[in-house]
Design an enzyme around this catalytic site. Sequence first.
Site, PDB file in Angstrom:
ATOM      1  N   LYS A   1       5.122  -3.897  -5.249  1.00  0.00           N
ATOM      2  CA  LYS A   1       6.568  -3.733  -5.308  1.00  0.00           C
ATOM      3  C   LYS A   1       7.221  -4.000  -3.956  1.00  0.00           C
ATOM      4  CE  LYS A   1      10.410  -2.389  -7.240  1.00  0.00           C
ATOM      5  NZ  LYS A   1      11.019  -3.403  -8.112  1.00  0.00           N
TER       6      LYS A   1
ATOM      7  N   GLU B   1      16.141 -16.876 -11.249  1.00  0.00           N
ATOM      8  CA  GLU B   1      15.662 -15.509 -11.439  1.00  0.00           C
ATOM      9  C   GLU B   1      14.882 -15.389 -12.758  1.00  0.00           C
ATOM     10  OE1 GLU B   1      15.044 -13.085  -9.798  1.00  0.00           O
ATOM     11  OE2 GLU B   1      15.005 -11.363 -11.131  1.00  0.00           O
TER      12      GLU B   1
ATOM     13  N   HIS C   1      16.309 -36.731 -11.811  1.00  0.00           N
ATOM     14  CA  HIS C   1      15.817 -37.255 -10.536  1.00  0.00           C
ATOM     15  C   HIS C   1      14.320 -36.997 -10.371  1.00  0.00           C
ATOM     16  CE1 HIS C   1      19.832 -38.323  -9.288  1.00  0.00           C
ATOM     17  NE2 HIS C   1      20.238 -37.162  -9.798  1.00  0.00           N
TER      18      HIS C   1
ATOM     19  N   TRP D   1      -2.982  -2.563  -1.597  1.00  0.00           N
ATOM     20  CA  TRP D   1      -2.715  -3.960  -1.929  1.00  0.00           C
ATOM     21  C   TRP D   1      -3.368  -4.757  -0.802  1.00  0.00           C
ATOM     22  CZ3 TRP D   1      -0.220  -8.236   0.208  1.00  0.00           C
ATOM     23  CH2 TRP D   1       0.035  -9.282  -0.688  1.00  0.00           C
TER      24      TRP D   1
ATOM     25  N   ARG E   1       3.208   0.075  -5.221  1.00  0.00           N
ATOM     26  CA  ARG E   1       3.076  -0.544  -3.901  1.00  0.00           C
ATOM     27  C   ARG E   1       1.761  -1.296  -3.744  1.00  0.00           C
ATOM     28  NH1 ARG E   1       6.775   1.639  -0.476  1.00  0.00           N
ATOM     29  NH2 ARG E   1       5.612   0.904   1.325  1.00  0.00           N
TER      30      ARG E   1
ATOM     31  N   CYS F   1       0.846  -1.185   0.000  1.00  0.00           N
ATOM     32  CA  CYS F   1       0.000   0.000   0.000  1.00  0.00           C
ATOM     33  C   CYS F   1       0.887   1.242   0.000  1.00  0.00           C
ATOM     34  CB  CYS F   1      -0.941   0.098   1.196  1.00  0.00           C
ATOM     35  SG  CYS F   1      -2.001  -1.320   1.396  1.00  0.00           S
TER      36      CYS F   1
ATOM     37  N   GLU G   1       6.082 -13.999 -12.966  1.00  0.00           N
ATOM     38  CA  GLU G   1       5.407 -12.833 -12.402  1.00  0.00           C
ATOM     39  C   GLU G   1       4.840 -11.881 -13.439  1.00  0.00           C
ATOM     40  OE1 GLU G   1       7.659 -10.292  -9.714  1.00  0.00           O
ATOM     41  OE2 GLU G   1       9.504 -10.686 -10.793  1.00  0.00           O
TER      42      GLU G   1
ATOM     43  N   ASN H   1      -0.714   2.017   5.840  1.00  0.00           N
ATOM     44  CA  ASN H   1       0.078   0.984   5.173  1.00  0.00           C
ATOM     45  C   ASN H   1       0.659   0.107   6.269  1.00  0.00           C
ATOM     46  OD1 ASN H   1       1.926  -0.527   3.663  1.00  0.00           O
ATOM     47  ND2 ASN H   1       3.493   1.061   3.833  1.00  0.00           N
ATOM     48  N   GLY H   2       0.348  -1.193   6.219  1.00  0.00           N
ATOM     49  CA  GLY H   2       0.855  -2.115   7.247  1.00  0.00           C
ATOM     50  C   GLY H   2      -0.256  -3.058   7.677  1.00  0.00           C
TER      51      GLY H   2
ATOM     52  N   LYS I   1      10.944 -14.188 -13.126  1.00  0.00           N
ATOM     53  CA  LYS I   1      10.524 -13.072 -13.994  1.00  0.00           C
ATOM     54  C   LYS I   1       9.398 -13.529 -14.908  1.00  0.00           C
ATOM     55  CE  LYS I   1      11.795 -10.327 -12.470  1.00  0.00           C
ATOM     56  NZ  LYS I   1      12.701 -10.263 -11.387  1.00  0.00           N
TER      57      LYS I   1
HETATM   58  O1  M6R Z   1      12.481  -4.893  -1.806  1.00  0.00           O
HETATM   59  P1  M6R Z   1      13.008  -6.304  -1.741  1.00  0.00           P
HETATM   60  O2  M6R Z   1      14.230  -6.506  -2.558  1.00  0.00           O
HETATM   61  O3  M6R Z   1      13.214  -6.770  -0.314  1.00  0.00           O
HETATM   62  O4  M6R Z   1      11.855  -7.188  -2.358  1.00  0.00           O
HETATM   63  C1  M6R Z   1      11.969  -8.574  -2.384  1.00  0.00           C
HETATM   64  C2  M6R Z   1      10.947  -9.198  -3.298  1.00  0.00           C
HETATM   65  O5  M6R Z   1       9.658  -8.874  -2.881  1.00  0.00           O
HETATM   66  C3  M6R Z   1      11.119  -8.751  -4.760  1.00  0.00           C
HETATM   67  O6  M6R Z   1      12.397  -9.022  -5.222  1.00  0.00           O
HETATM   68  C4  M6R Z   1      10.092  -9.490  -5.645  1.00  0.00           C
HETATM   69  O7  M6R Z   1      10.373 -10.843  -5.704  1.00  0.00           O
HETATM   70  C5  M6R Z   1      10.042  -8.888  -7.040  1.00  0.00           C
HETATM   71  N1  M6R Z   1       8.683  -8.813  -7.493  1.00  0.00           N
HETATM   72  C6  M6R Z   1      10.763  -9.680  -8.040  1.00  0.00           C
HETATM   73  O8  M6R Z   1      10.705  -9.170  -9.319  1.00  0.00           O
END
Ligand code: M6R
Length: 608
Positions: A603, A481, A504, A74, A27, A2, A488, A100-101, A485
């Site tokens: 984010k 990674e 395996h 969010w 956010r 948020c 997501e 936010n929280g 990507k």
């Molecule tokens: O702000 P941070 O690096 O701690 O965030 C960690 C993850 O939430 C962040 O890397 C998330 O996996 C991204 N959406 C990846 O693209």
Amino acid sequence: MCGIVGYFGLREAAPILVEGLEKLEYRGYDSAGVAILSEEGIEVSKCKGRLANLENRLMENPLEGNIGIGHTRWATHGEPSDVNSHPHSNAKVSVSVVHNGIIENYLRLREWLTSKGYEFLSETDTEVIPNLIDYYYKGNLIEAVMKAVSKMEGSYAIGVVCSKEPDKLVAVRKDSPLIVGLGKDEYFIASDIPAVLNHTRDIYLLEDKEFVVLTKDGVTLLNEMGETINKEVYHVTWNADAAEKGGYEDFMLKEIHEQPKAIKDTLTSRISLDHDIVLDKITITEETLKNIDRIYMVACGTAYHAAVVGKYVIEKLAKIPVEVDIASEFRYRDPLITEKSLIIVVSQSGETADTLAVLRDGKKKGARVIAITNVVGSSASREADDVLYTWAGPEIAVASTKAYVTQLIAMYIIALHFASLKKTLRQDEIYNIKKAMLELSGLAEETLKHKDVLQKFASQTYMEKDMFFLGRGLDYAVSMEGSLKLKEISYIHSEAYAGGELKHGPIALIEKGTVVIATLTQKDLIDKMVSNIKEVVTRGAKVMAITIEGNKDIEKTVDSVIYIPETLDILSPVLSVISLQLISYYMAKQKACDVDKPRNLAKSVTVE
Ligand code: M6R
């Protein structure tokens, strides 16, 4: 998660709040709202969906007033809906709050307030806050907010307005970020700096349990005892343009293209062929390092994948054992942290709840903590013993790209620094690695030129439901990674496997037409990987290989190849990941997905 904003000044508040929320949509973006305070009282406008819905609503029914708060959500407690959107108010709408929280004890507070005659409309935890403030209000808003906050458990950054005191805006934070913007005759609060950058570059970075009161006379900062405190003004040096798309179709594409610069910026002043590594905010000495028997690298998501690379590299160069873990797992598994442990937390935002919990717990147990973060003034940067900033600039797209490559650079810098302190590498070896690191920015530019093959590959495969990523060693780490990507932003299911692990179990899933993206950059593992690729090709897989220039032989085995420039094996993830990011990007574009704001994501994950 948020984003919250607040405005106090002479201009109409609503458009300024909406503009600030636009900058915070990364956010969370499942609903949005504003509350505007005027002599007539508080008026709220809020609705489910993207910010554009709120803008339409405000066009039809404009809200007038020079003081206001806003929110982009969010969802955690309660589905995205009009009623669950923020701001939340008490029944009389004399107090409105954006938050936010998470208020962890909200059910108990809600029951208690219900017993006092309060009614609740939403399913949210936040709704207890305006009601608590109302309950404690005895003619002084700040006292009421302080009293309410003392009953709340969990994390919060809140902005509060009250119709009984139409001349102020009050805000406070605990475990969620909050900044104050200092303009000329106008003041702002926000979850993050880009939300106020069009209006001011002078900022207060609030600490936990610090309160701020905005009035026409200026900004007053208070500690939890209600005493006035002073704070240094932080002057933002980066440009507001850095948080704009700058001609690119999406933030993600822009941020992918900013990687050469981000690499350079993260290296500059730290790595040079003429001097030793300079790490001004890391004060670990040869002596301290002798006392460290283990490193724990802890992070979430993409940052965790950077930490996996960090493990390989630190163990290889500095010969210190490294355990790498996901923050949400690490914090609940009773890790054997002692005063001899060094914890390295990695977090782009520096505000990820699980990562911060690890940092705090580690410090309590006597471990030394280094934070690798991209956000100056973030909680991680303030609470860790040592900090290494990644100079990626603001990362707006939810899918992390330039933050990841700069986190890799941070890993190399730390590994080299430790290797140099421990003398596990000779001077000429250190020199060669530094030299190769300084070439990375240019090589990243080169890598970005190979878009056509990737675009073609994406256009042929974007309808697939599943894909596999394969690699060995550092190529396995980077495959993880690449797979994240793809999931997501293009919503294609994928898994990353270590090449040798395939037989395996997972190889049972390979059938005619299964798409496999294989990364082969580690010279001593290429032959082994070719064998693994042959195992899937034999079973009908269509394989795209990412490999180093010169490895022409691979063309005999796979369907398509993308070549990345040659560098030292340990550094190749910085380049190979760029191709993987672009594959995901083009797949998502083919599928017409919103790459900057993928569904269900935010984010910054500031809740557990
Ligand atoms: O702000 P941070 O690096 O701690 O965030 C960690 C993850 O939430 C962040 O890397 C998330 O996996 C991204 N959406 C990846 O693209």
